[in-house]
Design an enzyme around this catalytic site. Structure first.
Site, mmCIF file in Angstrom:
data_model
loop_
_atom_site.group_PDB
_atom_site.id
_atom_site.type_symbol
_atom_site.label_atom_id
_atom_site.label_comp_id
_atom_site.label_asym_id
_atom_site.label_seq_id
_atom_site.Cartn_x
_atom_site.Cartn_y
_atom_site.Cartn_z
ATOM 1 N N GLN A 1 17.851 -41.436 101.247
ATOM 2 C CA GLN A 1 16.402 -41.061 101.515
ATOM 3 C C GLN A 1 15.904 -43.018 101.430
ATOM 4 O O GLN A 1 15.841 -43.060 100.774
ATOM 5 C CB GLN A 1 15.644 -40.713 100.824
ATOM 6 C CG GLN A 1 13.982 -40.948 102.102
ATOM 7 C CD GLN A 1 12.485 -39.903 101.465
ATOM 8 O OE1 GLN A 1 12.093 -40.813 101.037
ATOM 9 N NE2 GLN A 1 12.398 -39.016 102.542
ATOM 10 N N GLY A 2 17.077 -43.607 102.312
ATOM 11 C CA GLY A 2 16.304 -45.852 102.247
ATOM 12 C C GLY A 2 14.098 -45.639 102.612
ATOM 13 O O GLY A 2 14.525 -45.647 104.363
ATOM 14 N N SER B 1 11.305 -46.150 100.800
ATOM 15 C CA SER B 1 10.221 -47.713 99.724
ATOM 16 C C SER B 1 11.003 -48.758 99.590
ATOM 17 O O SER B 1 12.070 -48.368 99.937
ATOM 18 C CB SER B 1 10.096 -46.074 98.398
ATOM 19 O OG SER B 1 9.069 -45.445 98.445
ATOM 20 N N SER C 1 16.729 -42.672 95.002
ATOM 21 C CA SER C 1 17.240 -40.866 94.794
ATOM 22 C C SER C 1 19.209 -41.034 95.015
ATOM 23 O O SER C 1 19.232 -40.943 96.586
ATOM 24 C CB SER C 1 16.759 -39.844 94.338
ATOM 25 O OG SER C 1 14.991 -40.467 93.795
ATOM 26 N N GLU D 1 9.333 -32.201 103.222
ATOM 27 C CA GLU D 1 9.528 -32.647 101.668
ATOM 28 C C GLU D 1 8.432 -32.858 101.020
ATOM 29 O O GLU D 1 9.493 -31.339 99.910
ATOM 30 C CB GLU D 1 10.051 -34.629 101.261
ATOM 31 C CG GLU D 1 10.394 -34.465 100.305
ATOM 32 C CD GLU D 1 10.965 -36.451 100.808
ATOM 33 O OE1 GLU D 1 10.883 -36.824 99.413
ATOM 34 O OE2 GLU D 1 10.067 -36.649 101.407
ATOM 35 N N SER E 1 1.862 -40.966 96.849
ATOM 36 C CA SER E 1 1.266 -40.614 95.865
ATOM 37 C C SER E 1 0.115 -39.469 95.900
ATOM 38 O O SER E 1 -0.525 -39.305 97.025
ATOM 39 C CB SER E 1 1.006 -42.068 95.390
ATOM 40 O OG SER E 1 -0.301 -42.710 96.150
ATOM 41 N N GLU F 1 -2.901 -39.662 94.870
ATOM 42 C CA GLU F 1 -4.360 -41.135 95.781
ATOM 43 C C GLU F 1 -4.578 -40.922 97.216
ATOM 44 O O GLU F 1 -4.784 -40.859 98.292
ATOM 45 C CB GLU F 1 -3.841 -42.400 94.752
ATOM 46 C CG GLU F 1 -4.137 -42.099 93.794
ATOM 47 C CD GLU F 1 -3.407 -42.172 92.568
ATOM 48 O OE1 GLU F 1 -3.195 -42.062 91.195
ATOM 49 O OE2 GLU F 1 -1.638 -42.230 93.350
#
Length: 383
Positions: free
Chosen positions: A126-127, A129, A161, A244, A367, A369
């Protein structure tokens, strides 16, 4: 809510556990170690599941599935994660790349990409971030520029990953700029063997092959590599993330390791501090809570009513469970004396692997948050 599993789902769970016992070593801790045999174990197990029609059970038959219920696919998801994911990276293709292609892909893209996923033969990465665009993904800087009848892509991705072993990348790039940064983003389906792509592994305590930097230097792609509508990739991203975030059944591994603790410790279990055993029991309750939240999202997905906030609530609960249970389990295994030949030592290694992996759980895939902000904004807007 009644999420009692059917008899077929219970039988499937037993079948999967038997296959894991028969084809996966007791000391298997995942596909992405320094030992190439671990990846081959996962790839072989994927092919076995595919041959038995168990890899993509809920996919429609025309795409290589069995048209099974989402609950049977949930059982597969739970048993695989509970046993250190012997499918390796295939969960990515099975859980969200494939379903996204079914919803947004052209017939040609579906014919090209879905059969290899359903047969367990291809790995996706997965491209998303970037160094300056993690939680704020829409701020990404990787660009795709019109070039004749195609596009040229330049930029960098990070924390990707499985990029060292993947054959394809689900890539998000900016194709135009407007008032809202979420507009002007497009998804591209990119072959990882293109010489314009450079992959650099990032060392981490998770072990090799997990995290990577990926660089795109004048990567040439065609219109056939565009998924969905140009400039409208953000809507696909939202769809992807809802799949996901519920796709990894983290609670299943937590629950399995917690249940194993009394047997692994044997007579030493009763000697543990009462406070520690009380925290152990509390973690089991939290496992049940996370499981029910996951089942609620699965039910909503099946009816087409799932919202980002539904998966956010589950994500908050399950990632906290992952870390809190790991801390309790590490305190429990501290009572096991070192003995490389004992079954208790295998359990200790499982717990340590769970602890290492849990450290990133509140950051990866959005995240905690950001999940809280999303949830809070929605609650305020509905008051």
């Amino acid at each position: 809510m009644d999420f009692e599993m059917s008899g077929e789902a219970v039988a499937l769970r037993h079948e999967l556990r038997d296959l894991v016992r028969e084809h996966v070593r007791d000391d298997f801790l995942g596909a992405f170690t320094a030992d190439p045999a671990d990846l081959e174990t996962a790839q072989a197990f994927c092919r076995l599941l595919a041959e038995r029609g168990l890899l993509c059970m809920s996919w429609p038959p025309e795409f290589g599935g069995r048209g099974s219920t989402p609950w049977e696919q949930t059982v597969v998801r739970e048993e695989m994660w509970a046993h250190h994911e012997p499918r390796g990276a295939q969960y990515m293709g099975v859980n969200w790349v494939g379903p996204t292609l079914m919803r947004h892909g052209t017939p040609e893209q579906q014919r090209k990409h879905l059969p290899p996923i359903a047969s367990g033969e291809v790995i996706w990465c997965q491209g998303f971030s970037e160094p300056e665009a993690g939680s704020d993904l829409a701020s990404l800087r990787t660009t795709a520029t019109r070039d004749g009848d195609g596009w040229r892509i330049n930029g960098q991705k990070i924390w990707t990953s499985y990029a060292t072993m993947a054959q394809w990348c689900f890539l998000l790039a900016r194709t135009s700029r407007g008032e809202k940064k979420q507009r002007g983003l497009t998804i591209f389906l990119v072959p990882m063997d293109d010489p314009a792509i450079t992959v650099r592994p990032i060392g981490a305590m998770l072990g090799p092959h997990h995290l990577n930097e990926v660089f795109f230097d004048d990567l040439r792609v065609t219109e056939a590599d565009v998924l969905g509508t140009v400039d409208d990739g953000w809507s696909i991203v939202q769809n992807v993330l809802s799949f996901e975030r519920v796709g990894i059944a983290r609670y299943a591994r937590c629950e399995r390791l917690l249940h194993m603790a009394p047997d692994a410790l044997g007579d030493r279990w009763d000697a543990l501090p009462a406070e520690l055993r009380a925290r152990w029991a509390r973690m089991l309750v939290h496992c049940r809570r996370a499981r029910l939240l996951a089942y609620r999202v699965v039910a909503l997905q099946a009816s087409g009513e799932v919202k980002p906030t539904d998966s956010a609530a589950y994500r908050i609960a399950v990632t906290k469970l992952d870390q809190d249970s790991a801390e309790v389990l590490m305190e429990i295994v501290a009572a096991i004396p070192p003995d490389p030949s004992s079954a208790a030592e295998t359990y200790r290694l499982e717990v340590e692997d769970h602890w290492r992996y849990s450290q990133a759980s509140t950051v990866s895939s959005g995240s905690i948050e950001m999940q809280r902000i999303l949830l809070a904004r929605t609650l305020v807007s509905t008051r």
